[in-house]
Design an enzyme around this catalytic site. Structure first.
Site, mmCIF file in Angstrom:
data_model
loop_
_atom_site.group_PDB
_atom_site.id
_atom_site.type_symbol
_atom_site.label_atom_id
_atom_site.label_comp_id
_atom_site.label_asym_id
_atom_site.label_seq_id
_atom_site.Cartn_x
_atom_site.Cartn_y
_atom_site.Cartn_z
ATOM 1 C CD GLU A 44 -0.817 0.719 3.887
ATOM 2 O OE1 GLU A 44 -1.183 1.842 3.756
ATOM 3 O OE2 GLU A 44 -1.361 0.050 5.048
ATOM 4 C CE LYS A 106 -6.657 7.141 6.613
ATOM 5 N NZ LYS A 106 -6.335 8.067 7.326
ATOM 6 C CB VAL A 126 -5.672 -1.716 4.041
ATOM 7 C CG1 VAL A 126 -6.431 -2.938 3.786
ATOM 8 C CG2 VAL A 126 -4.193 -1.731 5.323
ATOM 9 C CG ASP A 162 -8.248 -0.720 6.289
ATOM 10 O OD1 ASP A 162 -8.546 0.285 5.333
ATOM 11 O OD2 ASP A 162 -6.931 -0.386 6.810
ATOM 12 C CE LYS A 179 0.777 2.141 14.880
ATOM 13 N NZ LYS A 179 0.436 1.875 13.329
HETATM 14 N N1 PSU Z 1 -2.465 1.830 10.999
HETATM 15 C C1 PSU Z 1 -0.623 1.860 10.820
HETATM 16 N N2 PSU Z 1 -0.305 2.703 9.881
HETATM 17 C C2 PSU Z 1 -1.070 3.115 8.929
HETATM 18 C C3 PSU Z 1 -2.487 2.765 8.745
HETATM 19 C C4 PSU Z 1 -2.731 2.243 9.532
HETATM 20 O O1 PSU Z 1 -0.302 1.474 11.537
HETATM 21 O O2 PSU Z 1 -0.348 4.073 8.068
HETATM 22 C C5 PSU Z 1 -2.637 3.053 7.027
HETATM 23 C C6 PSU Z 1 -3.706 2.500 5.777
HETATM 24 O O3 PSU Z 1 -3.096 2.422 5.746
HETATM 25 C C7 PSU Z 1 -4.835 1.415 6.928
HETATM 26 C C8 PSU Z 1 -5.098 3.425 7.350
HETATM 27 O O4 PSU Z 1 -5.444 1.303 5.765
HETATM 28 O O5 PSU Z 1 -4.431 3.661 8.010
HETATM 29 C C9 PSU Z 1 -6.966 3.264 8.404
HETATM 30 O O6 PSU Z 1 -7.399 3.921 8.771
HETATM 31 P P1 PSU Z 1 -8.431 4.755 9.020
HETATM 32 O O7 PSU Z 1 -8.811 4.169 10.312
HETATM 33 O O8 PSU Z 1 -8.982 5.811 8.630
HETATM 34 O O9 PSU Z 1 -9.702 3.619 7.681
#
Ligand code: PSU
Ligand code: MN
Length: 326
Positions: A44, A106, A126, A162, A179
């Protein structure tokens, strides 16, 4: 007809329509690999633009590609550039993404059509990377961490796209779990509802929590070898389940030492995000950045180590899956 070719016909959306093909730009190396049924690993680009600071983001992206190659697969980093979905980037393109940082969009599933039609630079999360990988016929994808159900989701409803993507797109995502900026029990529940198998990879059946190999939560499955994961992937594709899979690889022990310190930083960052009213798609990048600052870079070192480790495992799985095609 070999097994994987059969699978590909049934379950992988190769570039079959002219319309779809017109949006995809395979790099020459990736194109050649897909034609010859060589193993390919999708990567990604939000992790490059929004997940890490410049210039470590570019160096890491290059190292990750090198590791995928060393373990026998062809790397395919994915990004949206000038109205096209690029699968396999040049060094200049990686550099451009890394330098753009947060000024790249993003891009998750919902943003893809807008980013492509407006021809702006899009870094794929993702979810969007899974979509692009599936279009190109790449069933294995390696990254750092997946998005999840955010803490407080019962009132904010912030649940990463995701997770719903994993529920409907047949791509195997190799990651270090999610995380603890997230609500991990709810994330696992949501994945169960979406029909997504979560496999703890290695000796323990515990779901890893990104910076820490431990979350206190059991993953529903535990597998120890790339071959086992490849067999499950082959089976899922042949069944036409059309759901994705999460292969959760614990961070290497040597880099897990500081996980308690990082955990405290996460708690503080989550508090600050709440105070400052940070929400929506800004939430994850904000938390990642604050944790790097609060740990004076310790979290970045750990992050880079686990991404590289996942690239190795992803490459091994892709290589094993490709043997069914021999
Ligand atoms: N978690 C990480 N590093 C990242 C991301 C998530 O530890 O870089 C990024 C990935 O691209 C993931 C996105 O798909 O953040 C998820 O964002 P959101 O929580 O806004 O869906
Ligand atoms: Mn969100």
């Amino acid at each position: 007809m070999s097994a994987l070719t059969g699978i590909a016909k049934a379950s992988i959306r190769r570039l079959h329509t002219r319309q779809l093909t017109s949006y995809i730009r395979l790099s020459p190396r990736v194109s050649e690999a897909l034609k010859n049924n060589e193993p390919v690993v999708a990567l990604e680009s939000t992790i490059i633009s929004h997940g890490m600071p410049y210039p470590q983001n570019v160096t890491t992206a290059q190292q990750v590609e090198r590791i995928v190659s060393e373990y026998g697969s062809v790397p395919a980093t994915i990004a949206l550039i000038d109205g096209k979905i690029h699968v396999g980037l040049t060094n200049d393109e990686l550099e451009r993404l890394g330098k753009s940082g947060k000024s790249a969009v993003k891009t998750s599933r919902r943003d893809m059509a807008a980013v492509l039609s407006q021809k702006v630079l899009g870094a794929t999360t993702v979810s969007a990377t899974m979509i692009a990988a599936h279009m190109a016929g790449i069933p294995i994808f390696a990254t750092g961490g997946i998005g999840g159900v955010h803490r407080g989701a019962e009132s904010t409803m912030d649940i990463s796209a995701d997770l719903t993507e994993l529920g409907k797109t047949p791509v195997t995502v190799v990651c270090a779990g999610a995380k603890s900026i997230l609500d991990l029990p709810k994330t696992l529940e949501f994945l169960e509802t979406q029909g997504v198998p979560v496999v703890a990879y290695g000796e323990s059946d515990e779901f890893p929590a990104f910076f820490s190999p431990r979350s206190g939560l059991r993953a529903p499955w535990n597998m120890q070898t790339p071959e086992e994961v490849a067999r499950m992937t082959k089976t899922a594709l042949e069944l036409g389940l059309s759901t994705g899979q999460v292969i959760a690889v614990p961070i290497p022990e040597a880099f897990a030492e500081q996980s308690a310190e990082i955990e405290r930083a996460i708690e503080r960052a989550v508090g600050e995000a709440e105070e400052q009213g940070v929400k929506g798609k800004e939430s994850t990048p904000f938390l990642l950045k604050r944790v790097v600052e609060l740990t004076a870079g310790a979290s970045l070192t750990a992050n880079i180590a686990l991404v590289k480790n996942n690239a190795r495992v992803g490459s091994q799985i892709a290589k094993s899956l490709a043997t069914y095609d021999a």
